[in-house]
Design a protein around this motif. Structure first.
Motif, PDB file in Angstrom:
ATOM      1  N   HIS A 166      -1.803  66.389  34.396  1.00 34.33           N
ATOM      2  CA  HIS A 166      -0.425  66.721  34.685  1.00 34.33           C
ATOM      3  C   HIS A 166       0.517  65.207  34.427  1.00 34.33           C
ATOM      4  O   HIS A 166       2.113  66.187  33.280  1.00 34.33           O
ATOM      5  CB  HIS A 166      -0.149  67.452  35.963  1.00 34.33           C
ATOM      6  CG  HIS A 166       0.478  66.283  37.327  1.00 34.33           C
ATOM      7  ND1 HIS A 166      -0.939  66.052  37.549  1.00 34.33           N
ATOM      8  CD2 HIS A 166       1.455  66.331  37.240  1.00 34.33           C
ATOM      9  CE1 HIS A 166       0.236  64.988  38.476  1.00 34.33           C
ATOM     10  NE2 HIS A 166       1.144  65.279  38.885  1.00 34.33           N
ATOM     11  N   ASP A 167       0.292  64.711  34.507  1.00 31.41           N
ATOM     12  CA  ASP A 167       1.388  63.596  34.084  1.00 31.41           C
ATOM     13  C   ASP A 167       1.155  62.369  33.363  1.00 31.41           C
ATOM     14  O   ASP A 167       1.396  61.191  33.117  1.00 31.41           O
ATOM     15  CB  ASP A 167       1.554  61.989  35.022  1.00 31.41           C
ATOM     16  CG  ASP A 167       2.703  63.205  36.590  1.00 31.41           C
ATOM     17  OD1 ASP A 167       3.399  63.770  36.109  1.00 31.41           O
ATOM     18  OD2 ASP A 167       2.931  62.725  37.471  1.00 31.41           O
TER      19      ASP A 167
ATOM     20  N   GLU B 165       0.498  68.457  43.791  1.00 29.74           N
ATOM     21  CA  GLU B 165       0.553  66.733  42.457  1.00 29.74           C
ATOM     22  C   GLU B 165       1.614  66.816  43.931  1.00 29.74           C
ATOM     23  O   GLU B 165       1.755  65.673  44.226  1.00 29.74           O
ATOM     24  CB  GLU B 165       0.595  67.603  41.540  1.00 29.74           C
ATOM     25  CG  GLU B 165       2.251  68.058  40.817  1.00 29.74           C
ATOM     26  CD  GLU B 165       2.989  66.835  40.645  1.00 29.74           C
ATOM     27  OE1 GLU B 165       2.818  65.700  41.094  1.00 29.74           O
ATOM     28  OE2 GLU B 165       4.959  66.690  39.884  1.00 29.74           O
TER      29      GLU B 165
HETATM   30 FE   LIG Z   1       2.540  63.712  39.032  1.00 32.39          FE
END
Ligand SMILES: [Fe+2]
Length: 185
Positions: free
Chosen positions: A52-53, A111
């Motif tokens: 996701h990052d 997250e």
């Molecule tokens: Fe993150």
């Protein structure tokens, strides 16, 4: 989807900060734990957590680009559309849409809770995630100045997917404790 190794290599190609890699691995573990609760696709949710990052260094912390840029980077990597959507929407500042699906809320909450847990572990005497009590996490949740950059509202999206905060914190601790050494704790 391609094998996990492929996606892990891709992550390392774009993210060099070891703390960021640890955050991604932690997010993967929490997302996988959540699939066990919901009967969702473990591989897909795990990859959303892991990746996701992926744009974090490319976007240099520009919150108006972070998220959509990552989804664009991953577009031709064989990931299901809902994975790309969850990644795109995990930062609502960069999009005009609101998160709406179980998967999207799970990624945002999952997250983000890893950041709070890392911060709580670091103020424990032994600095171990496996020592952290659920109650410490829920207590620190209310202290706005503690780990102030951790978005409490995102964590509280766990309630929108039917998991009370204390259960969510317990689930995340249980997911992270076995891999704490890999996470640098
Ligand atoms: Fe993150």
């Amino acid at each position: 989807m391609k094998p996990r190794d492929h996606y892990l290599r891709l992550l390392h190609d774009h993210v060099s900060n070891p703390k960021m890699i640890a955050h991604c691995l932690a997010s993967e573990a929490v997302m996988k734990a959540l699939t066990r609760r919901f009967g969702e696709n473990e591989e897909a949710w795990g990859m959303a957590g892991l990746l996701h990052d992926i744009d974090v260094e490319k976007t240099g912390g520009d919150s108006l680009r972070h998220g959509p840029e990552g989804a664009a980077m991953l577009q031709d990597e064989g990931l299901p559309a809902d994975v790309l959507d969850a990644i795109r929407l995990h930062n609502e500042k960069a999009v005009r849409e609101k998160r709406s699906t179980l998967f999207q809320h799970a990624l945002a909450a999952g997250e983000t809770v890893t950041g709070l847990i890392f911060a709580v572990a670091l103020v424990y005497p032994d600095k171990k995630i496996s020592s952290v009590k659920t109650k410490s996490v829920t207590k620190r949740m209310k202290e706005k100045l503690f780990a102030a950059s951790v978005n409490r509202d995102a964590i509280l999206e766990c309630e929108q997917i039917g998991i009370p905060l204390n259960e969510f914190a317990a689930l995340a601790l249980e997911a992270l404790s076995p891999i704490e050494e890999e996470l640098g704790f």
